[in-house]
Structures are given as structure tokens and as C-alpha cells.
Design an enzyme around this catalytic site. Sequence first.
Site, mmCIF file in Angstrom:
data_model
loop_
_atom_site.group_PDB
_atom_site.id
_atom_site.type_symbol
_atom_site.label_atom_id
_atom_site.label_comp_id
_atom_site.label_asym_id
_atom_site.label_seq_id
_atom_site.Cartn_x
_atom_site.Cartn_y
_atom_site.Cartn_z
ATOM 1 N N GLY A 128 0.800 -0.963 -0.264
ATOM 2 C CA GLY A 128 0.076 -0.242 -0.293
ATOM 3 C C GLY A 128 1.016 0.926 -0.501
ATOM 4 O O GLY A 128 1.973 1.126 0.696
ATOM 5 N N ASP A 129 0.339 2.592 -0.830
ATOM 6 C CA ASP A 129 0.849 3.262 -0.830
ATOM 7 C C ASP A 129 2.010 3.884 0.722
ATOM 8 O O ASP A 129 3.552 4.219 0.432
ATOM 9 C CB ASP A 129 1.041 5.211 -1.634
ATOM 10 C CG ASP A 129 -0.009 5.093 -0.860
ATOM 11 O OD1 ASP A 129 -0.953 4.644 0.262
ATOM 12 O OD2 ASP A 129 -1.024 6.513 -1.199
ATOM 13 N N ARG A 138 -11.480 -3.088 -2.023
ATOM 14 C CA ARG A 138 -11.106 -2.349 -0.638
ATOM 15 C C ARG A 138 -11.982 -1.533 0.302
ATOM 16 O O ARG A 138 -11.847 -1.428 0.616
ATOM 17 C CB ARG A 138 -9.785 -1.973 -0.779
ATOM 18 C CG ARG A 138 -10.127 -0.587 -1.675
ATOM 19 C CD ARG A 138 -8.914 0.330 -2.216
ATOM 20 N NE ARG A 138 -8.553 1.086 -0.714
ATOM 21 C CZ ARG A 138 -6.813 1.346 -1.726
ATOM 22 N NH1 ARG A 138 -7.104 1.894 -2.988
ATOM 23 N NH2 ARG A 138 -6.181 1.775 -0.941
ATOM 24 N N ASN A 144 -0.588 10.852 -4.156
ATOM 25 C CA ASN A 144 -0.935 9.873 -4.845
ATOM 26 C C ASN A 144 -2.347 9.942 -5.088
ATOM 27 O O ASN A 144 -3.057 9.937 -4.507
ATOM 28 C CB ASN A 144 -0.623 8.285 -4.186
ATOM 29 C CG ASN A 144 -0.031 7.269 -4.549
ATOM 30 O OD1 ASN A 144 -0.334 7.221 -6.337
ATOM 31 N ND2 ASN A 144 -0.042 6.561 -4.625
ATOM 32 N N ARG A 166 -6.000 7.947 -7.267
ATOM 33 C CA ARG A 166 -6.569 6.705 -8.066
ATOM 34 C C ARG A 166 -7.752 7.205 -8.407
ATOM 35 O O ARG A 166 -8.406 7.686 -7.473
ATOM 36 C CB ARG A 166 -6.331 5.897 -7.605
ATOM 37 C CG ARG A 166 -4.663 5.230 -7.462
ATOM 38 C CD ARG A 166 -4.235 4.794 -8.192
ATOM 39 N NE ARG A 166 -2.857 3.954 -7.692
ATOM 40 C CZ ARG A 166 -1.928 4.788 -7.791
ATOM 41 N NH1 ARG A 166 -2.197 5.714 -8.348
ATOM 42 N NH2 ARG A 166 -0.653 4.166 -7.952
ATOM 43 N N LYS A 179 7.360 15.745 -9.546
ATOM 44 C CA LYS A 179 8.042 14.501 -11.075
ATOM 45 C C LYS A 179 7.073 14.738 -11.863
ATOM 46 O O LYS A 179 6.062 14.405 -12.242
ATOM 47 C CB LYS A 179 8.153 13.354 -9.738
ATOM 48 C CG LYS A 179 8.590 12.906 -8.432
ATOM 49 C CD LYS A 179 8.869 11.971 -7.838
ATOM 50 C CE LYS A 179 6.579 12.211 -7.583
ATOM 51 N NZ LYS A 179 6.259 11.225 -6.573
ATOM 52 N N GLY A 202 7.043 6.048 -6.676
ATOM 53 C CA GLY A 202 6.617 7.091 -5.781
ATOM 54 C C GLY A 202 7.011 6.938 -3.745
ATOM 55 O O GLY A 202 7.571 8.005 -3.926
ATOM 56 N N ASP A 203 6.140 5.871 -3.970
ATOM 57 C CA ASP A 203 6.507 5.781 -2.771
ATOM 58 C C ASP A 203 8.072 5.570 -1.879
ATOM 59 O O ASP A 203 8.029 6.366 -1.042
ATOM 60 C CB ASP A 203 6.299 4.702 -1.897
ATOM 61 C CG ASP A 203 4.171 4.531 -2.403
ATOM 62 O OD1 ASP A 203 3.831 5.577 -3.017
ATOM 63 O OD2 ASP A 203 4.000 3.479 -3.700
#
Length: 314
Positions: free
Chosen positions: A28-29, A100, A164, A166, A221, A254-255
Site C-alpha cells: 500500500g502506498d 477494498r 498519489n 487513483r 516529479k 513514488g512511495d
Amino acid sequence: MPKIACVGECMVELRKPKGGLYSRAFGGDTLNTAVYLARLGVAVDYVTALGDDSLSEEMIAGWAAEGIGTSRVARVPGKLPGLYLIETDEAGERRFFHWRDSSAARSLLDLPTTGEILESLGNYDLVYLSAITLSIFGESGRARLLAALASARRRGVRIAFDTNFRARGWPDLEVARRVFREAFDVADMTLASTEDLLPLYPGESAEALFARIPGAEAVLKLAEPASIVRSGGVSHWLTAEPVDGPVVDTTAAGDSFAAAYVAARLAGAEPLEAARAGHRLAGVVVCHPGAIIPRSAMPVDLAFAAAASQKVSP
């Protein structure tokens, strides 16, 4: 030594190697970031909710083995962790499928212990969360968490927000844009990417996207191996060093960038140097499958954070 709280959700990870069977892991991030922070020598607690099942027990044991504190993990009888599946294409780009909706983590802000957990955030040097963290809660839960972060900030705690994004985690883009603005306002450092922000603001240039982040310290980024780093209101363009090997999986790029960036800042590095450390670790992570690389693959030149003895400087 400074201490970090990472707030979010860990799930069961399924991944299928080419021509092989599915393998099971956990990820998980924000959990990925917590693992890499711990490996870089940073004291970190994970703040989430899990069930009382065997998978949740495995998660707790695995986090403890990585050196992550678990005292702020709430347990919810009868609930289970969420699950996600990773597919990668020939270039290593990943695609996620999530299950989830009824995970234990979604109830974190509606438990008898929620008030105590949120109050404890004021005892850390830095609290790290992501847009995915915010997306798993409803309106009232998000408001409660953001209020707790603002309160912790008034007590001297620094807030790091990772963008992040989604789209499936949000009811619509307008809600996401509003919550992002609220998170930007409470954050001391923002770790963003054009990949995250372009779906929210289609067609905008990198400079225009960066201008939407109001803080004095931020990283954007870019699609190419580079980033824009803002420090003290001044922006710098940073080109990443070439990746040493073939890119096989961009999961947790990214994490891991966030972990190395925050760890470097805790060790006293300036934002530009911290961003170099972020690119360095992310460049190693993308050369391995899955979210968490083998401990033996960790770059030794980033193990500077163990000596950190001060809070992040503004």
C-alpha cells in the site's frame, strides 16, 4: 531521533510473474513508504486499522520485522484487509485492480479509539499521508483527519502530503480537487507528480500544475526522469541520474522517492539534495518486481538517515 507517523492502508498484494503463478505479498502506498523509511534508519509508526484475521496478523508481524512501530494499529473484529492485483506491461508500467470497499482501514476514523489515535499525531515530528489515504474515508472522516493534522501542525509537527491519485477512489473529480486544495493548505511539504495532477487538471503544463501547490517546499516529479523542486519559494529543475538496469515494475517508485526524500530532510539535507536521494532510491526500486525490493538491493549510499538527530528544518 525524529519520529514519523505514516497514515494509510496496507492491503494484500497479488502479482503474477510472466508465465508463473500469482505470488502474495502485502503493500500500500504509505506502507511502502514506511518500510523504506525504516530501512533508511528512520523511526516510523504505521497508523491504520486491520482486522482480527490471520492475514492481519501476518501484516503486523511483517511490519515489526521491518522495524515499523505498530502501537497505533487499530484492530476491528470481523473485518479484513483490502486486496489489490498488479499487472505490468512490457515496459514495466503497472495497472492496479482493487478490492477494498469494506476493508478494515476504512473504519479507522469511526472507532472508539479514533480520538486517541488522532490526538497522538501531535507527538510526532512529521506525519506523512497520501491522497489515497484521504480517498478511503468519507467526508466526515476526511474532515476529522485534516482537522487533526492542522492541530498537530500548530504543535510543531510537520505534515508531508503525497499526491498519489487513483481516480476510482473518488466520487468525482470536483471532490478530489477540493480535498487536494485542503491537503495542500495543511501540508508543509508536498510530493507531487504530473502523473497524479494531470487527471485532475487536464492539459496543464508542469509549471501550471506546480503553481497550484501553495507551499514553500514542494517537489513535482515529471514524466521524464526529472523533477522541479521548490525550496523557500525558489524553484529548481533537477535531472535524475540514469537508472542502472532495465525497468521491470514501476510499483512503489513514488512511495520510495517519498521515503528517501523525507529521510534525507530528517538527516538535515536541503530539498534539492533530498530530491536527488528520492530519484536514486526510486531508480533502484523500478528495477525489481513488486512494491518492496529485497533488503539486499537497498542502495548503501542512502543509509545516512540513521544518524538523524533533529527535526526537519523549514
